[in-house]
Design a protein around this motif. Sequence first.
Motif, PDB file in Angstrom:
ATOM      1  N   LEU A 180       0.862  -1.378  -0.065  1.00 27.82           N
ATOM      2  CA  LEU A 180      -0.080   0.075  -0.018  1.00 27.82           C
ATOM      3  C   LEU A 180       0.916   1.262  -0.078  1.00 27.82           C
ATOM      4  O   LEU A 180       0.427   2.274  -0.008  1.00 27.82           O
ATOM      5  N   LYS A 181       2.131   0.978   0.172  1.00 25.00           N
ATOM      6  CA  LYS A 181       3.047   2.273   0.108  1.00 25.00           C
ATOM      7  C   LYS A 181       2.916   3.128   0.976  1.00 25.00           C
ATOM      8  O   LYS A 181       2.671   4.480   0.680  1.00 25.00           O
ATOM      9  N   ILE A 182       2.484   2.624   2.450  1.00 30.72           N
ATOM     10  CA  ILE A 182       1.939   3.406   3.338  1.00 30.72           C
ATOM     11  C   ILE A 182       3.007   4.918   3.690  1.00 30.72           C
ATOM     12  O   ILE A 182       2.470   5.936   3.711  1.00 30.72           O
ATOM     13  N   GLU A 183       4.212   4.471   3.767  1.00 34.54           N
ATOM     14  CA  GLU A 183       4.948   5.772   4.158  1.00 34.54           C
ATOM     15  C   GLU A 183       5.353   6.949   2.921  1.00 34.54           C
ATOM     16  O   GLU A 183       4.968   7.884   3.175  1.00 34.54           O
ATOM     17  N   ASN A 184       5.127   6.255   1.677  1.00 36.92           N
ATOM     18  CA  ASN A 184       5.184   7.262   0.893  1.00 36.92           C
ATOM     19  C   ASN A 184       4.026   8.214   0.512  1.00 36.92           C
ATOM     20  O   ASN A 184       4.002   9.210   0.292  1.00 36.92           O
ATOM     21  N   VAL A 186      -0.728  26.972  -6.160  1.00 41.51           N
ATOM     22  CA  VAL A 186      -1.829  25.914  -5.715  1.00 41.51           C
ATOM     23  C   VAL A 186      -2.057  24.694  -6.620  1.00 41.51           C
ATOM     24  O   VAL A 186      -2.026  23.700  -6.306  1.00 41.51           O
ATOM     25  N   GLU A 187      -2.123  25.164  -7.842  1.00 40.96           N
ATOM     26  CA  GLU A 187      -2.341  24.081  -8.938  1.00 40.96           C
ATOM     27  C   GLU A 187      -1.139  23.154  -8.939  1.00 40.96           C
ATOM     28  O   GLU A 187      -1.170  22.077  -9.143  1.00 40.96           O
ATOM     29  N   ASN A 188       0.107  23.735  -8.869  1.00 39.85           N
ATOM     30  CA  ASN A 188       1.468  22.960  -8.914  1.00 39.85           C
ATOM     31  C   ASN A 188       1.429  21.868  -7.729  1.00 39.85           C
ATOM     32  O   ASN A 188       1.851  20.736  -7.934  1.00 39.85           O
ATOM     33  N   ILE A 189       0.930  22.437  -6.690  1.00 41.49           N
ATOM     34  CA  ILE A 189       1.043  21.549  -5.238  1.00 41.49           C
ATOM     35  C   ILE A 189       0.019  20.599  -5.721  1.00 41.49           C
ATOM     36  O   ILE A 189       0.278  19.445  -5.271  1.00 41.49           O
ATOM     37  N   ARG A 190      -1.170  20.817  -6.272  1.00 44.02           N
ATOM     38  CA  ARG A 190      -2.218  19.935  -6.241  1.00 44.02           C
ATOM     39  C   ARG A 190      -1.597  18.729  -7.243  1.00 44.02           C
ATOM     40  O   ARG A 190      -1.842  17.570  -7.234  1.00 44.02           O
ATOM     41  N   ARG A 191      -1.208  19.202  -8.363  1.00 49.76           N
ATOM     42  CA  ARG A 191      -0.502  18.276  -9.374  1.00 49.76           C
ATOM     43  C   ARG A 191       0.651  17.391  -8.734  1.00 49.76           C
ATOM     44  O   ARG A 191       0.617  16.265  -8.918  1.00 49.76           O
ATOM     45  N   ALA A 192       1.402  18.050  -7.886  1.00 50.70           N
ATOM     46  CA  ALA A 192       2.543  17.112  -7.376  1.00 50.70           C
ATOM     47  C   ALA A 192       1.888  16.137  -6.479  1.00 50.70           C
ATOM     48  O   ALA A 192       2.400  15.052  -6.450  1.00 50.70           O
ATOM     49  N   VAL A 193       0.885  16.577  -5.471  1.00 49.99           N
ATOM     50  CA  VAL A 193       0.320  15.472  -4.692  1.00 49.99           C
ATOM     51  C   VAL A 193      -0.555  14.325  -5.478  1.00 49.99           C
ATOM     52  O   VAL A 193      -0.373  13.261  -5.365  1.00 49.99           O
ATOM     53  N   ARG A 194      -1.095  14.717  -6.670  1.00 54.47           N
ATOM     54  CA  ARG A 194      -1.613  13.741  -7.440  1.00 54.47           C
ATOM     55  C   ARG A 194      -0.810  12.983  -8.083  1.00 54.47           C
ATOM     56  O   ARG A 194      -0.898  11.562  -8.221  1.00 54.47           O
ATOM     57  N   ILE A 195       0.322  13.245  -8.778  1.00 55.53           N
ATOM     58  CA  ILE A 195       1.267  12.472  -9.242  1.00 55.53           C
ATOM     59  C   ILE A 195       1.941  11.557  -8.204  1.00 55.53           C
ATOM     60  O   ILE A 195       1.865  10.409  -8.431  1.00 55.53           O
ATOM     61  N   ALA A 196       2.242  12.192  -7.016  1.00 54.89           N
ATOM     62  CA  ALA A 196       2.602  11.361  -5.843  1.00 54.89           C
ATOM     63  C   ALA A 196       1.746  10.179  -5.412  1.00 54.89           C
ATOM     64  O   ALA A 196       2.228   9.072  -5.291  1.00 54.89           O
ATOM     65  N   GLU A 197       0.574  10.561  -5.482  1.00 54.84           N
ATOM     66  CA  GLU A 197      -0.603   9.673  -5.018  1.00 54.84           C
ATOM     67  C   GLU A 197      -0.757   8.549  -5.952  1.00 54.84           C
ATOM     68  O   GLU A 197      -0.521   7.308  -5.676  1.00 54.84           O
ATOM     69  N   THR A 198      -0.539   8.918  -7.420  1.00 55.76           N
ATOM     70  CA  THR A 198      -0.814   7.887  -8.229  1.00 55.76           C
ATOM     71  C   THR A 198       0.573   7.156  -8.605  1.00 55.76           C
ATOM     72  O   THR A 198       0.230   5.837  -8.974  1.00 55.76           O
ATOM     73  N   ASP A 199       1.608   7.491  -8.151  1.00 56.71           N
ATOM     74  CA  ASP A 199       2.896   6.789  -8.260  1.00 56.71           C
ATOM     75  C   ASP A 199       2.829   5.866  -6.933  1.00 56.71           C
ATOM     76  O   ASP A 199       3.635   4.784  -7.182  1.00 56.71           O
ATOM     77  N   ASN A 200       2.104   6.052  -6.195  1.00 52.66           N
ATOM     78  CA  ASN A 200       2.229   5.192  -5.025  1.00 52.66           C
ATOM     79  C   ASN A 200       0.931   4.406  -4.649  1.00 52.66           C
ATOM     80  O   ASN A 200       0.577   3.910  -3.853  1.00 52.66           O
ATOM     81  N   LEU A 201       0.246   4.200  -5.964  1.00 53.39           N
ATOM     82  CA  LEU A 201      -1.043   3.032  -5.777  1.00 53.39           C
ATOM     83  C   LEU A 201      -0.439   1.795  -5.530  1.00 53.39           C
ATOM     84  O   LEU A 201       0.401   1.363  -5.919  1.00 53.39           O
ATOM     85  N   PRO A 202      -1.341   0.976  -4.916  1.00 54.96           N
ATOM     86  CA  PRO A 202      -0.995  -0.204  -4.497  1.00 54.96           C
ATOM     87  C   PRO A 202      -1.170  -1.189  -5.638  1.00 54.96           C
ATOM     88  O   PRO A 202      -1.392  -0.981  -6.577  1.00 54.96           O
ATOM     89  N   MET A 203       0.177  -1.857  -5.778  1.00 57.83           N
ATOM     90  CA  MET A 203       0.292  -2.877  -6.713  1.00 57.83           C
ATOM     91  C   MET A 203       1.168  -4.074  -6.525  1.00 57.83           C
ATOM     92  O   MET A 203       2.001  -3.971  -5.562  1.00 57.83           O
TER      93      MET A 203
END
Length: 196
Positions: free
Chosen positions: A126-130, A171-188
């Motif tokens: 689940l990539k908890i720490e990331n 603010v858009e850049n922060i949202r994009r960075a979190v979205r990228i980090a979240e999708t990079d850390n999807l469980p797999m």
Amino acid sequence: MTPWTTSIICYIGLALVSFVPVVIAMLKKVKLHPGGETFSESPYFSDSNKKLLQQHFTRLHGTLVFWKNKAEWHKRFHYYTLIWTIPVSILIPIITQTVDTTFEPKLFLTIISTHTALLIAFHRALKIENNFKAFRHGESEFYDLYRRLLDRPVSFGSTEEKQIETYFIEVENIRRAVRIAETDNLPMIDDNKKRN
């Protein structure tokens, strides 16, 4: 009741009770703390721009609540995993030396080994720490930016329009960075095979 039976009951009971905060974080929605004065009280912006900034913050409110809830759940699961896996991984070799061939000692060792293995597996999958870092950093960076616009709007530009536009872009850049980090850390499940 033998000491091994008591140990099994105590271990399972403690593991379940200490998991309750993780379940609560999953089910309960964390509320945002009031952050003091908002844009409506700012002396730096015109009434129309104050309204624009307030509307922008209102639209972001759901995102901020989502980030805070996700950060809290990942943090609690992360600490739960650390609290159980570190001591148990140290105790397993010691307990192994005391285990005889009877059922209860082997059952106890199996239970604590399985619990530790499951926690490590879920923590990694689940990539908890990331995810905790991604959501927590996104929330923190947004509020740093928000406070900077309230306290030092000239750091965003020389005019109100420039300040607000720069703020919206950041603010858009922060949202994009979190979205990228979240999708990079999807469980797999790790897959080393090449895909076509």
